[in-house]
Design a protein around this motif. Structure first.
Motif, mmCIF file in Angstrom:
data_model
loop_
_atom_site.group_PDB
_atom_site.id
_atom_site.type_symbol
_atom_site.label_atom_id
_atom_site.label_comp_id
_atom_site.label_asym_id
_atom_site.label_seq_id
_atom_site.Cartn_x
_atom_site.Cartn_y
_atom_site.Cartn_z
ATOM 1 N N GLY A 110 3.602 7.760 8.703
ATOM 2 C CA GLY A 110 2.901 8.761 7.866
ATOM 3 C C GLY A 110 1.589 7.546 7.256
ATOM 4 O O GLY A 110 0.902 8.132 7.186
ATOM 5 N N PRO A 146 -0.669 8.718 10.695
ATOM 6 C CA PRO A 146 -0.724 9.723 9.257
ATOM 7 C C PRO A 146 -1.266 11.737 10.220
ATOM 8 O O PRO A 146 -1.011 12.325 10.040
ATOM 9 N N GLU A 168 12.581 3.084 3.603
ATOM 10 C CA GLU A 168 12.593 4.234 3.388
ATOM 11 C C GLU A 168 10.330 4.697 3.220
ATOM 12 O O GLU A 168 9.900 4.665 2.367
ATOM 13 N N THR A 169 10.782 5.043 4.103
ATOM 14 C CA THR A 169 8.725 5.477 4.322
ATOM 15 C C THR A 169 8.397 6.885 4.385
ATOM 16 O O THR A 169 9.636 7.667 4.105
ATOM 17 N N ALA A 170 7.832 7.609 3.728
ATOM 18 C CA ALA A 170 7.734 8.319 3.793
ATOM 19 C C ALA A 170 7.665 9.706 4.835
ATOM 20 O O ALA A 170 8.092 11.226 4.223
ATOM 21 N N ARG A 209 11.358 9.536 3.968
ATOM 22 C CA ARG A 209 11.611 10.235 2.834
ATOM 23 C C ARG A 209 12.032 11.580 3.503
ATOM 24 O O ARG A 209 13.435 12.218 2.711
ATOM 25 N N THR A 210 12.332 12.342 4.540
ATOM 26 C CA THR A 210 12.432 13.329 3.894
ATOM 27 C C THR A 210 13.393 13.085 6.098
ATOM 28 O O THR A 210 13.730 14.822 5.838
ATOM 29 N N VAL A 221 -1.955 1.962 5.084
ATOM 30 C CA VAL A 221 -2.237 3.006 5.671
ATOM 31 C C VAL A 221 -4.044 3.056 5.484
ATOM 32 O O VAL A 221 -4.424 3.478 6.001
ATOM 33 N N GLU A 252 -10.660 -0.414 -2.605
ATOM 34 C CA GLU A 252 -10.436 0.291 -3.945
ATOM 35 C C GLU A 252 -8.713 0.950 -3.800
ATOM 36 O O GLU A 252 -7.850 0.606 -4.514
ATOM 37 N N GLN A 253 -8.732 1.531 -3.107
ATOM 38 C CA GLN A 253 -7.354 2.199 -2.481
ATOM 39 C C GLN A 253 -5.758 0.636 -2.067
ATOM 40 O O GLN A 253 -4.883 1.007 -3.309
ATOM 41 N N VAL A 311 8.522 -4.005 -6.487
ATOM 42 C CA VAL A 311 9.841 -3.607 -6.620
ATOM 43 C C VAL A 311 10.136 -2.025 -6.772
ATOM 44 O O VAL A 311 9.546 -1.563 -7.262
ATOM 45 N N THR A 312 10.871 -1.815 -5.425
ATOM 46 C CA THR A 312 11.030 -0.913 -4.576
ATOM 47 C C THR A 312 12.834 -0.508 -4.030
ATOM 48 O O THR A 312 13.049 -1.487 -3.776
ATOM 49 N N GLU A 313 13.051 1.442 -4.656
ATOM 50 C CA GLU A 313 14.772 1.321 -3.462
ATOM 51 C C GLU A 313 14.214 1.667 -2.568
ATOM 52 O O GLU A 313 15.370 1.891 -1.405
ATOM 53 N N ALA A 314 13.139 1.332 -1.733
ATOM 54 C CA ALA A 314 12.573 1.907 -0.611
ATOM 55 C C ALA A 314 12.946 1.017 0.423
ATOM 56 O O ALA A 314 12.293 1.182 1.528
#
Ligand code: SF4
Ligand code: SF4
Lengths: 200, 775
Positions: free
Chosen positions: B220, B224, B247-249, B252-253, B631, B648-649, B684-687
Motif C-alpha cells: 500500500g 501503491p 499491520e499495514t494497509a 489490515r484486510t 508512501v 506536507e504529507q 503509538v499504535t497497536e498496528a
C-alpha cells in the motif's frame, strides 16, 4: 444517486493520499485540494477513508439551500458546484450547513471552495482526478452497474440519516455485504442498499 | 433505483457542458475519445502531453507530462497504460515538480578540498580536474584505487555505460550500484533456483490467482498502484495472506496476517513447508518432473515443526498450519515479496524458502500461479542486468566466466586481459574507502549518506577519499561531501528504457530540454572517457546509440534484449525480456513449459537453515528496530523531500511503537542501538508488534534511521540487514529537527494561457450562468 458518480469504498483505502495530491492538480482549484483523508481509528488501526463532496440530492444540497448569495449552483445532472466567485460573500453558512463537513472557506479571499466533481473533466466524460488516480479503487467513478461488473456482489448506500432527517446523496458509499445493517463510517445507519430499503 | 427525478428545475441549476462541444485539440476532447496511443500532440493552448513513465518505484506507472507552449513541463495527466490504467500514487502525481524545481543544479560545482566552499565552474574545468585526479590517484595507487558507484534509478542505457565506463575507461574492478541495497537477495535466490533473475509472472496474473501471499512488502505504501491488482484478486474471492511485523494497509484486510518477529522469515516459510509435507499437500508429480534437491529440502523442513517455528517467530503455531493449508490447497497461488524478507543477513535464504514453498505446491509457471519480487527502484530490475553490478557483465553475464568475458571484450573491442576481475559490493567499497584502499570515487545517481546503513562508517569512508565526484540534479547529502558535482538531467529531459518489477521494459520519453548548463549522464560519462583516452569506445550520440549496443551485447544471453527496439516499445507500451528477435512478443510469464533457465531445465531447490539476525539481543538492546518507507517519500528522499505536497504529507520521520511501552503519541523517544542513538516523535499504535519499533529511513542525520542500522551483509547477495537490529527505547527531552532542503510550492504555476482565467469554474457557455436564478 446520479448516473455516473463517485463510489467510496473505505475497505480499499490505503491512506496514500494520491487523491489529495491529484485534487490539487485539478484545473478548477489550482493548488488547493478539496479532499481530505480521515483516519477512523487512529492508534489502533491504519484504516482511512477519503471525504469528498457527497453532492446531496434530496433535499437538494443543504449548502446551496442556506447560501444567502445564491452562489452555489446545482447542475441538471446533480453536481453541486463550488461557489460562483462573482457571488460568494464568504459568509461560511455553507460550511455550517453541510452534514458531511465538506466546504472550506478561504478566509483571505472570502471565498468558499469545495469539490465540484471535477466539472471540467466529468462534463467531457472523464473521471474526476481523485477517482482517476486512486491506486486502489477506493474512489471509483462510473455507474453502479459498472461498479458491480467490476466487483461482483458489491453493495452501495446513498441515503444517510441524521436524527429525523434523511439525506439522499449523489455520491454513494460501498458497504460490506455481510454488514448491511451496520452503520456506515461516520456512525450513520444505512437505510438503503443498492436502492432497496433495508430498514424493514 | 433512486427513483424520484429531482425537482431540479426549481433549484439553482447550472447547464452542463455538452461533451460534443469540447473543442478538437483540447485535452478533454482527446481524452474523452481515447488518446491515440503514445502520440505527441499539441492542443490549441499549445499544451502537449508527452507519454512517459513515473521516475520512482518499480511499478513504472504510465503518465503524461504536460508541457506548455514554451516547452516546459508544468503538470501531470493520468495515462491509460497497461500497467497502471490511469492510477498514480502521490509520488507519481508530484514527480513533475522536480523537473523545474528552483533547487536544480545548473552549473558544475567544484572545490579542491573539503575545507573550501563550492564554486560554480565551467564544464571544462570540472571535467579536467576530475580527469587529473583520476590519473593522479591511479598512477599513485593503481587502477583499483578509483571506484564508481551507480544507481538503479538510471535508465538501462546509463547503467550499461556505468559498467563499461568503470571497466574500459577507468580500468577499475570497483564498480557497484545502489540496487545492492534493494533486491539483490531476491535476484540471487532466483538465479540459484531458476537460472534467471526476474519475477516469474506479470502483475496481471495477480488478478487470476486464488491465494495471494505477500511477504515483507508494504504494498500500500511502497508500491501503491499494485494494490489495484491485490484488491482485484480479492474481488474474485482470492484469499490474502500477509507476512509482516506491522499491520499495514494491506495486512489490515488480509485473511491471515502473520505478524512475525523481524528476521525470522525463513524459519516461518520452512515450517509452512513442513505442514504442507505433513498434510500431504505437496505436488509430487511436479517436483519429480521439474525440481532437483527436493529430498534434502524435505529433510530440512522436518526440523521446523510449527511448535518450534512459532517460538522462533513469536506467532501462534496454528497460523502456520492455516497458511500452509490456504496456500497449498488453493487451485492457483502466488507469492510476492519485497525488502521485508530481502533486507537481511539471510535475505537469499528467505527468498529461497518462499521459492521452495511455491515449487513444493506446484504453484509455478501458470496463469495466476508463481512468484515475484517487487522492485523498489524504478529500474531496480533493469539496473543490474547490463553490467553495473560488481560481478556482472552486460546481459547478466558473469565476470568470472571466461567465455562471457571473451564475448563482452569482443563487443567492447578490448583484450580479455584488459578486463578487470570482479569487484566488491557497495558497502564493502565504503569499508575499503575507510581503509584507504579506494581513494577516489565517482557516484552517479545515489545518496549513500542517507541510504547506506551505519552512517558513521559511511561518513568516515567518504571523508577519507582524496577525490569524490557526484552526478546529481539536486545537491544531495552525499553530493555535499564531493569535490566536484556534475549537474545532470532528470528523467524528463532524456529518453531511455527501464524494466519494471515484471521485467517489462518500458520507454521513457524526453518531455523538455534540460536547463542551460545541464548535461545528460551519458554525455558526461562519454566526455570523461574521451579525456581519459578511451574516446573511441564511447562514441555515443545519445541514449538510442547506447541502447543499440546494449541490445547487441545482450543477444543470446538469458537477459536477451535484442528484439526490443525503441519503436516497438512505443507501439506496444512495453515488452518483457527475454525477447531474442524483433518479431518475438517478449516473455511476460516464465516457465510455462515447466522448463527453467538452468541447463537441465530444472528448479534447483536449496536447503535453508535459519539463523538469528546479526545484531544479538541482550538486556540493553531487547527490541527489534525495523526500517522502511512511507508512501510520500522515495529512497533517500533527495527528490521527494523537496516537493511541497509530499513534505506536507509526511514532514518528518517517527518511531512507531506499541502502546504497551507506555509512551504518549508525539512524545520524543530515543532509540538506542549499538551504532548510536536518535530521537523521534512516537507514533503509538497497536498496528506493530510489542517487541518491534519501526522508523522510516528517508531523512538524513539528525533523524536518520540509518545512523542506527547495522552494516551486516548477506554473505551471498551482500545486501545490508536493514530490517532488523537490536535496540532499546528511552524517554527523550526533545527532537532535533532535520534541516530541511528548500521545498518547492505544492504546485507549479500554470502556463500563461490558463493563468489568465480567473474564474475557478470551468469555461462555460453564457447560458450556464443565465439559468442560475433561484425560482
Ligand atoms: S487515493 Fe484512494 S487509496 Fe489513496 S488515500 Fe485516496 S481514496 Fe485512499
Ligand atoms: S511511485 Fe510507483 S506506484 Fe507511485 S506513481 Fe510512481 S511508479 Fe506508480
Amino acid at each position: 444517486m446520479m448516473g455516473r458518480t463517485i463510489f467510496i469504498d473505505p475497505g480499499r483505502c490505503i491512506g496514500c493520499q494520491a487523491c489529495v495530491s491529484a485534487c490539487r492538480e485539478c484545473d478548477s482549484h489550482r493548488g488547493t485540494s478539496m479532499i481530505h483523508l480521515d483516519y477512523t481509528d487512529e492508534g489502533h488501526s491504519v484504516a482511512s477513508l477519503p471525504t469528498v463532496c457527497m453532492h446531496c440530492e434530496d433535499p437538494v444540497a443543504p449548502c446551496a439551500e442556506v447560501c444567502p448569495a445564491d452562489a452555489i449552483l446545482v447542475t441538471a445532472d446533480g453536481v453541486v458546484q463550488q461557489a460562483d466567485t462573482t457571488r460568494c460573500i464568504g459568509c461560511a453558512n455553507c460550511v455550517n450547513a453541510c452534514p458531511f463537513g465538506v466546504p472550506k472557506i478561504d478566509l483571505g479571499a472570502k471565498l468558499q471552495l469545495k469539490c465540484n466533481l471535477c466539472y471540467d473533466r466529468t462534463a467531457y466524460g472523464l473521471a474526476p482526478m481523485c477517482a482517476t488516480v486512486c491506486p486502489t479503487g477506493a474512489l471509483f467513478y462510473g455507474t453502479v452497474e459498472e461498479l458491480q461488473a467490476e466487483r461482483p456482489g458489491v453493495q452501495v448506500a446513498d441515503t444517510f440519516v441524521f436524527g429525523e432527517t434523511e439525506v439522499r446523496t449523489g455520491v454513494a458509499m460501498v458497504v460490506p455485504a455481510e454488514k448491511v445493517r451496520w452503520p456506515v463510517p461516520g456512525g450513520l445507519p444505512v437505510v438503503e442498499i443498492n436502492g432497496k430499503d433495508v430498514r424493514r | 433505483m433512486t427513483a424520484e427525478p429531482r425537482a431540479a428545475a426549481d433549484r439553482r441549476t447550472f447547464i452542463p457542458l455538452d461533451p460534443s462541444l469540447a473543442p478538437p485539440g483540447t485535452r478533454a476532447f482527446r481524452d474523452a475519445g481515447g488518446i491515440p496511443a503514445d502520440r505527441w500532440h499539441a492542443d490549441q493552448n499549445g499544451e502537449t502531453l508527452v507519454p512517459t513513465h513515473c521516475c520512482f518505484c518499480g511499478v513504472q506507472c504510465g503518465m503524461y507530462l504536460r508541457v506548455d507552449r514554451g516547452g516546459k513541463v508544468f503538470g501531470v495527466e493520468p495515462r491509460n497504460h497497461d500497467i497502471n490504467r490511469m492510477r498514480l500514487c502521490p509520488k507519481g502525481i508530484n514527480a513533475y515538480q522536480q523537473v523545474n524545481h528552483p533547487d536544480r543544479l545548473t552549473a558544475p560545482l567544484m572545490r579542491r578540498s573539503r575545507d573550501e566552499e563550492f564554486r560554480e565552474v565551467s564544464w571544462d574545468e570540472a571535467l579536467d580536474f576530475t580527469v587529473a585526479e583520476v590519473k593522479r590517484i591511479q598512477q599513485a595507487y593503481g587502477n583499483d584505487a578509483f571506484g564508481l558507484l551507480g544507481g538503479a534509478s538510471l535508465f538501462s542505457e546509463k547503467t550499461y555505460l556505468v559498467g563499461k565506463f568503470a571497466r574500459v575507461a577507468l580500468k577499475s574492478r570497483h564498480v557497484d550500484y545502489n540496487g545492492r541495497l534493494c533486491m539483490v537477495s531476491a535476484a540471487g535466490a532466483n538465479k540459484l533456483a531458476f537460472g534467471i533473475d526476474r519475477a516469474g509472472n506479470p502483475f496481471s496474473d495477480i488478478l487470476l490467482t486464488d491465494c495471494l501471499l505477500i511477504a515483507g512488502s508494504n504494498v500500500g505504501e511502497c508500491f501503491p498502484v499494485m494494490t489495484q491488482y491485490v484488491w482485484g484478486a480479492r474481488d474474485r474471492g482470492a484469499s490474502l495472506i500477509v507476512v509482516d511485523p506491522r499491520e499495514t494497509a494491506i495486512a489490515r484486510t488480509a485473511d491471515i496476517h502473520v505478524a512475525l518477529k523481524p528476521g525470522t522469515d525463513s524459519a516461518f516459510f520452512t515450517s509452512v513447508l513442513n505442514v504442507v509435507i505433513a498434510e500431504g499437500l505437496t505436488d509430487e508429480n511436479f517436483l519429480a518432473a521439474h525440481a532437483t534437491g527436493w529430498e534434502e529440502v524435505k529433510a530440512k523442513a522436518a526440523e521446523y515443526p510449527p511448535s518450534r517455528a512459532a517460538r522462533i517467530c513469536g506467532i501462534p503455531a496454528e497460523q502456520i498450519v492455516q497458511v500452509a493449508r490456504t496456500f497449498a490447497r488453493a487451485p492457483k497461488a502466488m507469492a510476492w515479496h519485497a525488502r521485508g524478507i530481502e533486507h537481511h543477513s539471510q535475505g537469499v535464504e528467505n527468498c529461497l524458502s518462499v521459492i521452495s514453498l511455491c515449487a513444493a505446491t506446484g504453484h509455478i509457471g501458470k496463469p495466476g500461479a508463481g512468484y515475484g519480487t517487487i522492485t523498489g527502484q524504478g529500474n531496480g530490475q533493469g539496473g543490474r542486468e547490463h553490467g553495473q553490478k560488481s560481478d556482472l557483465l552486460p546481459g547478466g553475464r558473469s565476470i568470472t566466466n571466461p567465455e562471457h568475458r571473451r564475448q563482452i571484450c569482443e563487443i567492447w573491442g578490448i583484450e580479455e586481459s584488459e578486463l578487470p576481475p570482479a569487484g566488491t559490493s557497495m558497502m564493502e567499497m565504503v569499508w575499503q574507502m575507510q581503509r584507504r584502499e579506494i581513494r577516489g570515487l565517482i557516484g552517479i545517481c545515489n545518496n549513500p549518506f542517507v541510504s547506506l546503513p551505519n552512517y558513521r562508517v559511511v561518513k568516515e569512508g567518504y571523508d577519507a577519499t582524496e577525490f569524490h565526484a557526484q552526478f546529481d540534479f539536486f545537491l544531495s547529502e552525499t553530493a555535499a561531501n564531493a569535490h566536484v558535482v556534475f549537474p545532470v538531467t532528470t528523467w524528463a529531459e532524456d529518453e531511455g528504457v527501464m524494466a519494471n518489477a515484471e521485467a517489462r521494459v518500458v520507454k521513457h520519453n524526453k518531455a523538455q530540454d534540460p536547463p542551460p548548463g545541464v548535461r545528460t549522464d551519458t554525455w558526461v560519462m562519454c566526455e570523461l572517457a574521451r579525456r581519459l583516452g578511451a574516446g573511441d569506445k564511447f562514441d555515443f550520440s545519445g541514449s538510442r546509440a547506447v541502447f543499440d549496443e546494449l541490445r547487441t551485447a545482450s543477444a543470446g544471453t538469458v537477459n536477451d534484449y535484442y528484439g526490443i527496439t525503441y519503436e516497438r516499445l512505443e507501439e506496444t507500451g512495453g515488452i518483457a525480456w527475454p525477447c531474442p528477435s524483433t518479431d518475438h512478443p517478449g516473455t511476460p510469464r516464465l516457465f510455462e513449459d515447466g522448463s527453467t533457465y538452468h541447463p537441465d531445465g530444472k528448479i534447483h531447490l536449496q536447503v535453508v537453515e535459519w539463523h538469528p539476525p546479526m545484531d544479538p539481543y541482550d538486556d540493553e538492546h531487547p527490541m527489534s528496530l525495523t526500517t522502511g518507507r512511507t508512501v510520500a517519500h522515495f529512497l533517500s528522499g533527495n527528490q521527494t523531500r523537496r516537493l511541497g505536497a509530499l513534505v506536507e504529507q509526511t514532514p518528518r520521520p517517527w518511531a512507531e511503537i506499541h502502546p504497551s511501552h507506555g509512551f504518549r503519541n508525539g512524545e520524543p523517544v530515543r532509540i538506542v542501538t549499538r551504532r548510536g542513538s536518535e530521537v523521534f516523535p512516537a507514533l503509538v499504535t497497536e498496528a506493530i508488534r510489542p517487541d518491534t519499533v519501526f522508523v522510516p529511513y528517508h531523512w538524513p542525520v539528525p533523524t536518520a534511521a540509518n545512523a542506527l542500522t547495522i552494516d551486516a551483509l548477506d554473505p551471498r547477495s551482500k545486501i545490508p540487514e536493514y530490517k532488523v537490529c537490536a535496540c532499546r527505547i528511552e524517554h527523550a527531552d526533545r527532537i532535533d529537527e532535520v534541516p530541511a532542503p528548500p521545498v518547492a510550492p505544492g504546485h507549479v504555476a500554470y502556463p500563461e494561457t490558463q493563468v489568465s482565467r480567473t474564474d475557478p469554474l470551468p469555461p462555460t457557455s453564457p447560458q450556464g450562468r443565465g439559468t442560475s436564478e433561484r425560482s
